[in-house]
Design a protein around this motif. Sequence first.
Motif, short mmCIF file in Angstrom:
data_model
loop_
_atom_site.label_atom_id
_atom_site.label_comp_id
_atom_site.label_asym_id
_atom_site.label_seq_id
_atom_site.Cartn_x
_atom_site.Cartn_y
_atom_site.Cartn_z
N TYR A 1 -24.55 16.71 61.99
CA TYR A 1 -25.24 16.10 60.86
C TYR A 1 -26.09 17.13 60.13
O TYR A 1 -26.09 17.19 58.89
N PHE B 1 -22.42 11.50 64.39
CA PHE B 1 -22.61 12.09 63.06
C PHE B 1 -22.57 11.02 61.98
O PHE B 1 -23.45 10.92 61.13
N ARG C 1 -25.44 9.47 59.45
CA ARG C 1 -25.18 9.53 58.02
C ARG C 1 -25.38 8.16 57.38
O ARG C 1 -25.86 8.07 56.25
#
Lengths: 131, 569, 180
Positions: free
Chosen positions: B221, B429, B433
């Motif tokens: 990320y 990730f 997000r």
Amino acid sequence: MSTIVVGYVPNALGEAAVAEAVEEARRRDAELVVINTTRADRLVNPAYADSEDVSKLEGILSAAGVPYSIRHSISEATAAEEVVDTAAELAADLIVIGLRHRTPVGKLIMGSTAQTILLSAPCNVLAVKLS
Amino acid sequence: MDNFFLLMEGFATAMQPMYLLFALGGVLVGTAVGVLPGIGPAMTVALLMPITYSLEPTAAIIVFAGIYYGGMYGGSTTSILLNTPGESSSIVTALEGNKMAKAGRGAAALATAAVGSFVAGTIATVLLSFLAPFVAAFAVQIGPVEYVALMVVAFLTVGALLGSSVLRGLASLGLGLFIALVGFDALTAQQRYTFGSPFLADGIDVVLVAVALFAVGEALYVASRLRHGPIKVIPVTGGWTSWLRKDDLRRSWKPWLRGTFIGFPVGTIPAGGADVATFLSYASERKLAKGENKKQFGKGAIEGVAGPEAANNAAAAGVLVPLLTLGIPTTATAAMMLVAFQRYQIPVGPQLFESNSALVWALIASLYVGNLMLLVLNLPLVGIWVKILQIPRPYLYAGILVFAVLGAFSVNFTPIDVIILLVVGILGFFMRRFGYPIAPMVVGLILGPIFESQLRRSLAISQGDPVALIQSPVAATIYVVLIVIFALSLLLKRRQRQFEAMVAANADAADVVRGSEAGTAGAGADASTTAPSVTAPGSPTSSAPSSPATSAAPSSPTSPGSDRKDTGR
Amino acid sequence: MSTSVQNSPGSGTAAAPGKPIGELVFALLIVSIGVVGFVAGAGIQTPPSASDIGPRAFPFAVSALLVAVGAGLVFQVLRGHRGSADEGEDVDLEAKTDWLTVGKLAGFVLLHAFLIVPLGWPVAAAILFFGAAWSLGARPWWRNLVTAIVLALVLQFVFGGLLGVSLPPGFLEGLGIFGG
């Protein structure tokens, strides 16, 4: 008019280098180009001048009465590359840098900006020591 | 006092030179990761899980406890000196602490934070020492029905409160529960969700998932949105001559105590961990301050550092109450400590105090010791903590990845686990997000199997009648308390957000004024004057384009609404 | 006098992260995991002897939770409620997503998984560190290399040698201090 490139870091050594560079500029009647860059790859970089440092530097330089410019930026290149490239670009007569004592282990881990500049500079290099 | 002797025995264990060394190592690592961006105590404990293979339980648990406490101290250092809180629970500290540092009072801010943390940590550990055995004694008497009720409380509060969106928290919890189901059913030995794969038959290891979510997810990320912004140089703080003056001490001791007694209870209930406690403490200090001191709020009031810092350490000790007495983790770090217990086949739950009393008391004793170490170490070592902030980001995240693959590989010593690590890491990730909190997933993963077995046991007793789950008076009480906690917590969250929006608005206004006064045209790089522009998620970001300081990104603290390290990493 | 200060202040409010498509897909993924949970859950065998609610009930409950919450999220995203992306000191929410770097990092982790057995852990780890540091823009390369090798050796020594975690030492086989 000839040019002198100075690598500046906001500490006593950096100021000593600038002071020496001012002397040289007067002697050679040259323009000073003061460089301070960072790769912005870490949260804290004490070698990068903040706005206070820059205005302080401007104060010193304008008081000295030599023509000067300051290149203060974020760059992809390392500090050593930035100094050497600028010197090449401006066909500088002299590079002025500060030189501090480094332990062999310190050099192994972090490398040495000064060493890189000394070895790859296109002109003479004045290494200033802190007395 | 039986427990007193047990505690003394714990001290006898924890004071052995070997264990002192482990505690020292733990608090040093903990402080370091508290200071470092992108890595927090939960991730660190997950990454260091391989040490459980060879260290004996007491040593490993002492190391992890040191990391847990050290992280709390480390966060305050960056909050004060850099205005970048390393931990979610240090965001409030940045409000006043960074202002103090700019006014040349950095040493005083660090000192009040460190001493306050020590005072609060010690008092809270005393409370833990006396309260925990009683809770445990009560807890061993409760049956599966009540236990189910307690876990429902934990699930709902952790799922709904750790994070900015209730639905996303619950989705994360559900994903954790689902992954926990993969493998053999413990009661009937039936395969579930293995899809015929022998690799899934043993289930997906908790450590693997935790490391993947915390470390790999975070590294990916950060890589996707790596900051290349201007860098703020540390404001130099005065020497130790200016640290805690008489006046500072006079103004600090009450906030320390108030912070302690706000933080500890908040920590014990699953209401979102330490950040709620720091916010409550800050708000109450602001309200209680009088005259000149009140005017200083927003400009560097020492009470605003002393209270929240005390509160977050007290809450950290409070979190250990449900963990050690009920086996219910309420933060991500606590969840990882529970995993460490499980690694050693130590059953965590009400019986822990009886079955492993030597270990538990050694752990509690090491908390006293660790606190003292942190007080002694933290102030003189500030220079070193600031130095480690100079580690280039690529090395930091590359290092995190290497530790992650080490942890994944050493689960079963098969490279397939590294591939599973990557897959779950990519899931982590996307969760980051899209704003899904990580902590509920880890808690669901760990508590899911325990919850299911308790649930089935209670239903077996009642012969499948679900009404039995709420008929027990104790369970019914727990559910009522659940509703109360829930309502209160949501209310608190809302208050916190309003408060943050207000602070953000004030900070922005101040910046605009200062920006025009200073008039540093062109330069715009006055990152050092950045006020903490706390923006709550969802609140309209009022960073006016005319205020360069607010958008000088690295120096503005991250939003407290998002669950930061302890909960998310 | 030219002061070339390039650190321009990024003005304006934080850009909305990504397109809602991704978020929608993720919410739908949660729903579909729940659906898979129901379908695959129906295949779980229940031993006739089981006196309690059996191994199926809880999976069904979890699947129901996922379907319900996922559907709620799909609805929310369609109505324009977006999740707020995680923040961090090293995260620039206004930056464009750097998929290339993410892909490189994932690629190096995958490569590492395939190298552990043939080359041993220290070499595979050094390659991972070197590759990841390069992907993230660390320079100069020789410093990355030295750091990668030193880190790999230290970790192999501490975890393999001191703590007895059986990491395959690769070419260090035979050197006792690196375990094996």
